[in-house]
Design a protein around this motif. Structure first.
Motif, PDB file in Angstrom:
ATOM      1  N   LEU A   1      18.687  14.201 -45.789  1.00 45.74           N
ATOM      2  CA  LEU A   1      20.101  14.467 -46.048  1.00 45.74           C
ATOM      3  C   LEU A   1      20.228  15.906 -46.536  1.00 45.74           C
ATOM      4  N   VAL A   2      21.030  16.688 -45.810  1.00 43.34           N
ATOM      5  CA  VAL A   2      21.208  18.116 -46.088  1.00 43.34           C
ATOM      6  C   VAL A   2      22.647  18.389 -46.489  1.00 43.34           C
ATOM      7  N   MET A   3      22.817  19.260 -47.475  1.00 45.74           N
ATOM      8  CA  MET A   3      24.146  19.764 -47.833  1.00 45.74           C
ATOM      9  C   MET A   3      24.176  21.249 -47.484  1.00 45.74           C
TER      10      MET A   3
ATOM     11  N   VAL B   1      18.323  13.786 -39.124  1.00 48.21           N
ATOM     12  CA  VAL B   1      18.978  14.434 -40.250  1.00 48.21           C
ATOM     13  C   VAL B   1      20.458  14.050 -40.281  1.00 48.21           C
ATOM     14  N   LYS B   2      20.982  13.966 -41.482  1.00 46.51           N
ATOM     15  CA  LYS B   2      22.425  13.864 -41.669  1.00 46.51           C
ATOM     16  C   LYS B   2      22.808  15.098 -42.481  1.00 46.51           C
ATOM     17  N   VAL B   3      23.824  15.817 -42.013  1.00 45.40           N
ATOM     18  CA  VAL B   3      24.283  17.018 -42.699  1.00 45.40           C
ATOM     19  C   VAL B   3      25.690  16.783 -43.236  1.00 45.40           C
ATOM     20  N   GLU B   4      25.867  17.130 -44.498  1.00 45.64           N
ATOM     21  CA  GLU B   4      27.193  17.159 -45.102  1.00 45.64           C
ATOM     22  C   GLU B   4      27.437  18.607 -45.494  1.00 45.64           C
ATOM     23  N   ALA B   5      28.682  19.000 -45.525  1.00 43.36           N
ATOM     24  CA  ALA B   5      28.996  20.393 -45.834  1.00 43.36           C
ATOM     25  C   ALA B   5      30.274  20.485 -46.637  1.00 43.36           C
TER      26      ALA B   5
ATOM     27  N   ASP C   1      18.246  16.066 -49.995  1.00 45.03           N
ATOM     28  CA  ASP C   1      16.872  16.521 -49.809  1.00 45.03           C
ATOM     29  C   ASP C   1      16.820  18.046 -49.790  1.00 45.03           C
ATOM     30  N   ILE C   2      17.823  18.660 -49.174  1.00 43.58           N
ATOM     31  CA  ILE C   2      17.896  20.117 -49.070  1.00 43.58           C
ATOM     32  C   ILE C   2      19.347  20.543 -49.257  1.00 43.58           C
ATOM     33  N   ILE C   3      19.538  21.651 -49.946  1.00 46.43           N
ATOM     34  CA  ILE C   3      20.854  22.276 -50.035  1.00 46.43           C
ATOM     35  C   ILE C   3      20.700  23.689 -49.484  1.00 46.43           C
ATOM     36  N   ILE C   4      21.520  24.006 -48.498  1.00 49.38           N
ATOM     37  CA  ILE C   4      21.427  25.277 -47.785  1.00 49.38           C
ATOM     38  C   ILE C   4      22.725  26.055 -47.964  1.00 49.38           C
TER      39      ILE C   4
ATOM     40  N   PHE D   1      20.919  22.443 -58.425  1.00 50.86           N
ATOM     41  CA  PHE D   1      19.678  21.785 -58.841  1.00 50.86           C
ATOM     42  C   PHE D   1      19.916  20.360 -59.334  1.00 50.86           C
ATOM     43  N   ASN D   2      21.101  20.065 -59.859  1.00 50.35           N
ATOM     44  CA  ASN D   2      21.433  18.686 -60.253  1.00 50.35           C
ATOM     45  C   ASN D   2      21.571  17.763 -59.057  1.00 50.35           C
ATOM     46  N   PHE D   3      21.951  18.304 -57.906  1.00 52.03           N
ATOM     47  CA  PHE D   3      22.185  17.476 -56.725  1.00 52.03           C
ATOM     48  C   PHE D   3      20.999  17.449 -55.758  1.00 52.03           C
ATOM     49  N   LEU D   4      19.910  18.097 -56.118  1.00 52.43           N
ATOM     50  CA  LEU D   4      18.705  18.072 -55.279  1.00 52.43           C
ATOM     51  C   LEU D   4      17.778  16.937 -55.704  1.00 52.43           C
ATOM     52  N   LEU D   5      17.196  16.236 -54.716  1.00 58.00           N
ATOM     53  CA  LEU D   5      16.187  15.225 -55.014  1.00 58.00           C
ATOM     54  C   LEU D   5      14.901  15.873 -55.521  1.00 58.00           C
ATOM     55  N   ASP D   6      14.572  17.035 -54.972  1.00 58.53           N
ATOM     56  CA  ASP D   6      13.372  17.780 -55.346  1.00 58.53           C
ATOM     57  C   ASP D   6      13.791  19.228 -55.574  1.00 58.53           C
ATOM     58  N   ILE D   7      13.538  19.760 -56.757  1.00 58.66           N
ATOM     59  CA  ILE D   7      14.044  21.096 -57.085  1.00 58.66           C
ATOM     60  C   ILE D   7      13.441  22.214 -56.254  1.00 58.66           C
ATOM     61  N   PHE D   8      12.481  21.912 -55.406  1.00 58.40           N
ATOM     62  CA  PHE D   8      11.851  22.951 -54.607  1.00 58.40           C
ATOM     63  C   PHE D   8      12.447  23.084 -53.213  1.00 58.40           C
ATOM     64  N   HIS D   9      13.599  22.502 -52.944  1.00 53.27           N
ATOM     65  CA  HIS D   9      14.152  22.527 -51.601  1.00 53.27           C
ATOM     66  C   HIS D   9      15.532  23.160 -51.448  1.00 53.27           C
ATOM     67  N   PRO D  10      15.906  24.159 -52.241  1.00 51.69           N
ATOM     68  CA  PRO D  10      17.120  24.896 -51.871  1.00 51.69           C
ATOM     69  C   PRO D  10      16.734  26.013 -50.894  1.00 51.69           C
ATOM     70  N   ILE D  11      17.590  26.314 -49.963  1.00 46.70           N
ATOM     71  CA  ILE D  11      17.336  27.419 -49.035  1.00 46.70           C
ATOM     72  C   ILE D  11      18.589  28.285 -49.021  1.00 46.70           C
ATOM     73  N   PHE D  12      18.456  29.535 -49.464  1.00 48.11           N
ATOM     74  CA  PHE D  12      19.587  30.436 -49.530  1.00 48.11           C
ATOM     75  C   PHE D  12      19.322  31.661 -48.674  1.00 48.11           C
ATOM     76  N   PHE D  13      20.333  32.119 -47.994  1.00 51.28           N
ATOM     77  CA  PHE D  13      20.306  33.469 -47.441  1.00 51.28           C
ATOM     78  C   PHE D  13      21.630  34.077 -47.814  1.00 51.28           C
ATOM     79  N   ASN D  14      21.610  34.902 -48.855  1.00 52.78           N
ATOM     80  CA  ASN D  14      22.824  35.523 -49.378  1.00 52.78           C
ATOM     81  C   ASN D  14      22.458  36.814 -50.076  1.00 52.78           C
ATOM     82  N   LYS D  15      23.441  37.678 -50.165  1.00 56.43           N
ATOM     83  CA  LYS D  15      23.339  38.806 -51.091  1.00 56.43           C
ATOM     84  C   LYS D  15      23.553  38.154 -52.451  1.00 56.43           C
ATOM     85  N   PHE D  16      22.573  38.174 -53.307  1.00 59.26           N
ATOM     86  CA  PHE D  16      22.626  37.352 -54.514  1.00 59.26           C
ATOM     87  C   PHE D  16      22.217  38.160 -55.718  1.00 59.26           C
TER      88      PHE D  16
END
Length: 159
Positions: A53-55, A75-79, A118-121, A142-157
């Motif tokens: 499940l991906v957000m 995969v199921k994607v929510e956005a 599972d992943i937040i992108i 991080f509160n909504f991740l099942l595993d804190i090691f699975h965020p994926i970002f591509f942003n000017k941050f």
């Protein structure tokens, strides 16, 4: 005297101004856009047939979600998307995935479904968030991740 636009109004204006031509616009202004999209899919640490499940935060036209749905068959994607017009574009683009995709209209710094992912992108969306709201947003993510090691970002941050 000219009325000054709020950050929210500026973002809405930008998204509506490029509605319909956003795909070509983003490819012109973001170097290596195609490579970035491929890298995001490759960075997903699951097998192609895993049920995940991906957000996606800031869906835009659905480019990233389309690639994820195409490459991961279970995969199921929510956005969460801020712009109604972008939501319309993404809904059209992703209509072939029907039950594997769901879009929430709203501000991802405030509105979240009550479940874990599972992943937040996020691709090219978090840089629109006010600096003071970025650390609280990361805490939400991080509160909504099942595993804190699975965020994926591509942003000017920057925080």
């Amino acid at each position: 005297m000219k009325k000054r636009l709020s950050d929210t109004q500026k973002l809405r204006f930008l998204l509506h101004r490029h509605y319909g031509s956003y795909e070509s616009y983003i490819r012109r202004v973001v170097p290596k856009y195609e490579e970035i999209q491929k890298a995001i899919v490759q960075a997903i640490p699951f097998k192609k047939n895993d049920k995940i499940l991906v957000m996606e935060l800031g869906l835009g036209t659905g480019e990233t979600s389309n690639r994820i749905l195409n490459n991961f068959k279970n995969v199921k994607v929510e956005a969460i998307e801020y712009s109604e017009k972008m939501k319309e574009l993404a809904t059209q683009r992703l209509s072939k995935y029907k039950s594997r995709f769901n879009i929430f209209l709203g501000d991802f710094t405030k509105v979240w479904p009550n479940k874990k992912y599972d992943i937040i992108i996020s691709t090219l969306a978090i840089h629109h968030v006010k600096e003071k709201d970025k650390i609280p947003l990361l805490k939400i993510i991080f509160n909504f991740l099942l595993d804190i090691f699975h965020p994926i970002f591509f942003n000017k941050f920057s925080c």
